[in-house]
Scaffold this active site. Structure first.
Site, PDB file in Angstrom:
ATOM      1  N   ARG A   1      15.463  29.122  30.683  1.00  0.00           N
ATOM      2  CA  ARG A   1      14.216  28.739  30.993  1.00  0.00           C
ATOM      3  C   ARG A   1      14.485  27.289  31.591  1.00  0.00           C
ATOM      4  O   ARG A   1      14.316  26.345  31.231  1.00  0.00           O
ATOM      5  CB  ARG A   1      13.482  28.062  29.383  1.00  0.00           C
ATOM      6  CG  ARG A   1      12.210  27.615  29.682  1.00  0.00           C
ATOM      7  CD  ARG A   1      11.131  28.462  29.714  1.00  0.00           C
ATOM      8  NE  ARG A   1      10.085  27.953  29.764  1.00  0.00           N
ATOM      9  CZ  ARG A   1       8.943  27.408  28.994  1.00  0.00           C
ATOM     10  NH1 ARG A   1       9.053  28.048  27.731  1.00  0.00           N
ATOM     11  NH2 ARG A   1       7.928  26.909  29.234  1.00  0.00           N
ATOM     12  N   ILE A   2      14.901  27.574  33.218  1.00  0.00           N
ATOM     13  CA  ILE A   2      15.332  26.346  33.838  1.00  0.00           C
ATOM     14  C   ILE A   2      14.055  26.224  34.777  1.00  0.00           C
ATOM     15  O   ILE A   2      13.504  26.808  35.475  1.00  0.00           O
ATOM     16  CB  ILE A   2      16.503  26.844  34.651  1.00  0.00           C
ATOM     17  CG1 ILE A   2      17.498  27.298  33.816  1.00  0.00           C
ATOM     18  CG2 ILE A   2      16.967  25.805  35.794  1.00  0.00           C
ATOM     19  CD1 ILE A   2      17.853  26.592  33.094  1.00  0.00           C
ATOM     20  N   GLU A   3      13.682  24.951  34.511  1.00  0.00           N
ATOM     21  CA  GLU A   3      12.171  24.763  35.341  1.00  0.00           C
ATOM     22  C   GLU A   3      12.268  23.241  35.708  1.00  0.00           C
ATOM     23  O   GLU A   3      11.291  22.622  35.997  1.00  0.00           O
ATOM     24  CB  GLU A   3      11.108  25.088  34.355  1.00  0.00           C
ATOM     25  CG  GLU A   3      10.993  24.324  33.001  1.00  0.00           C
ATOM     26  CD  GLU A   3       9.792  24.613  32.209  1.00  0.00           C
ATOM     27  OE1 GLU A   3       8.755  24.509  32.655  1.00  0.00           O
ATOM     28  OE2 GLU A   3      10.014  25.274  31.289  1.00  0.00           O
ATOM     29  N   ARG A   4      13.479  22.500  35.928  1.00  0.00           N
ATOM     30  CA  ARG A   4      13.451  21.144  36.039  1.00  0.00           C
ATOM     31  C   ARG A   4      14.913  21.000  37.028  1.00  0.00           C
ATOM     32  O   ARG A   4      15.767  21.525  36.802  1.00  0.00           O
ATOM     33  CB  ARG A   4      13.511  20.306  34.780  1.00  0.00           C
ATOM     34  CG  ARG A   4      12.314  19.807  34.118  1.00  0.00           C
ATOM     35  CD  ARG A   4      12.341  19.469  32.757  1.00  0.00           C
ATOM     36  NE  ARG A   4      13.046  18.002  33.014  1.00  0.00           N
ATOM     37  CZ  ARG A   4      12.315  16.918  32.798  1.00  0.00           C
ATOM     38  NH1 ARG A   4      11.110  16.934  32.708  1.00  0.00           N
ATOM     39  NH2 ARG A   4      12.779  15.780  33.036  1.00  0.00           N
TER      40      ARG A   4
END
Ligand SMILES: *[C@@H]1O[C@H](CO)[C@@H](O)[C@H](O)[C@H]1NC(C)=O
Ligand SMILES: *[C@@H]1O[C@H](CO)[C@@H](O)[C@H](O)[C@H]1NC(C)=O
Ligand SMILES: *[C@@H]1O[C@H](CO)[C@@H](O)[C@H](O)[C@H]1NC(C)=O
Ligand SMILES: *[C@@H]1O[C@H](CO)[C@@H](O)[C@H](O)[C@H]1NC(C)=O
Length: 309
Positions: A160-163
């Site tokens: 859940r890579i979102e930054r």
């Protein structure tokens, strides 16, 4: 005569057993026929224990979130907010929840990244180190120190890579985790939660490897692709683009489980009437991902759609 009787008896018994098997699978909503519900646990204490969530029989997969600190020379660390603190092994008893869930037929994943936290991968070496850490501390490896969630091996890792900055090394992390599984004869499930706009900056390259089992597309917080009843074509185009571009086993529609959980909330009625009939036409449709369990316990969303997914 006797042989004929017993073989036809065995045959009918088999048919009954197969029927019962299919029936119980379908009613439990766990794979095989139709889709399942996936969710996230770990970000709010009001959602209750992991064991209780899985015992409802509503979920097929639960992502524990998040391993939200890693990279940049930092020691990897999970953050389960007020559920427990990993400092001084406070999250060790999450183990019992993991085992209970797995005994209920629910897959439990470690979700890495998330909307908050401080994470990055700035080199190949860092990616390989993180893979080792995850394998030894959350999967089937062995750690010299106490494992954060105790001895129970999780089923896999959710990306859940979102930054942060784009990093090409998440692909290496995925491959290394996959290879560990192959090497030790253990299936390591890989899943991902990209944003709905295709391509997703952080994850699309990793997803092209074809190593990922399930992809829950976050159809929220992005008006360019989230569901909008005024113009459903935007959502539909995005769904089609994802499923035709990415070689993954199954795709889930990710939606907020309450109005507070994110922009792009759709009521259960609209989901059932407008969204599901469309996505269910795709052979690679896998189900619905509700973000997150703490919102679901407030709205009862999963109950409202259970049996319709
Ligand atoms: C854990 O995450 C929560 C919510 O994202 C944040 O408020 C909190 O500061 C984090 N705790 C630590 C120890 O990093
Ligand atoms: C772990 O144990 C502590 C103390 O008994 C409890 O407060 C906490 O809810 C437990 N956590 C889980 C995830 O079971
Ligand atoms: C993230 O961690 C790094 C290394 O510890 C630190 O330099 C940086 O300031 C942190 N960034 C944020 C947003 O907290
Ligand atoms: C949730 O919904 C289900 C089915 O609609 C219902 O049976 C159940 O009582 C509801 N639970 C709560 C807490 O509202």
């Amino acid at each position: 005569m006797e042989i004929q009787f017993s073989s036809s008896f065995a045959c009918s018994l088999l048919i009954i057993l197969v029927f019962l098997g299919c029936y119980s699978e379908a009613t439990a909503g766990r794979g095989g026929i139709g889709g399942g519900i996936a969710t996230y646990w770990g970000q709010n204490i009001r959602e209750g224990r992991l064991t209780a969530a899985c015992a409802t029989g509503k979920f097929k997969i639960v992502n524990i979130g998040f391993l939200s600190t890693f990279g940049n020379g930092q020691l990897p660390q999970v953050n389960l907010t007020r559920h427990c603190s990993p400092i001084c092994n406070g999250c060790w008893n999450v183990s019992a929840g993991i085992v209970n869930c797995q005994n209920d037929g629910v897959k439990v994943m470690l979700s890495i990244g998330g909307p908050h936290g401080n994470y990055s991968l700035s080199s190949g070496a860092e990616a390989l180190d993180l893979a080792d850490y995850i394998w030894n501390n959350f999967l089937h490896g062995h750690s010299t120190s106490l494992r954060p969630f105790g001895y129970a091996p999780l089923d896999g890792v959710d990306f859940r890579i979102e930054r942060g900055e784009f990093s090409p090394y998440y692909t290496l992390l995925a491959r290394r985790l996959y290879d560990y599984g192959r090497q030790w004869g253990r299936k390591v499930y890989l899943t991902a939660a990209p944003g709905c706009c295709f391509p997703d900056n952080y994850l699309t390259k990793s997803l092209y490897t074809g190593l990922f089992d399930y992809v829950w597309i976050r159809f929220f917080n992005d008006r360019q692709c989230q569901y909008n009843s005024g113009d459903p074509s935007v959502f539909r185009r995005s769904w089609m683009q994802w499923i035709h571009s990415i070689p993954a086993r199954k795709f889930y529609v990710g939606i907020p489980a309450s109005e507070e959980a994110g922009d792009g909330y759709v009521t259960p009625a609209v989901l059932i009437r407008d969204v599901l009939p469309f996505v269910k036409r795709s052979a690679s449709y896998g189900g619905v991902m509700l973000f997150d369990l703490s919102n679901d316990v407030q709205t009862n969303y999963s109950s409202s759609i259970s049996g319709r997914v």
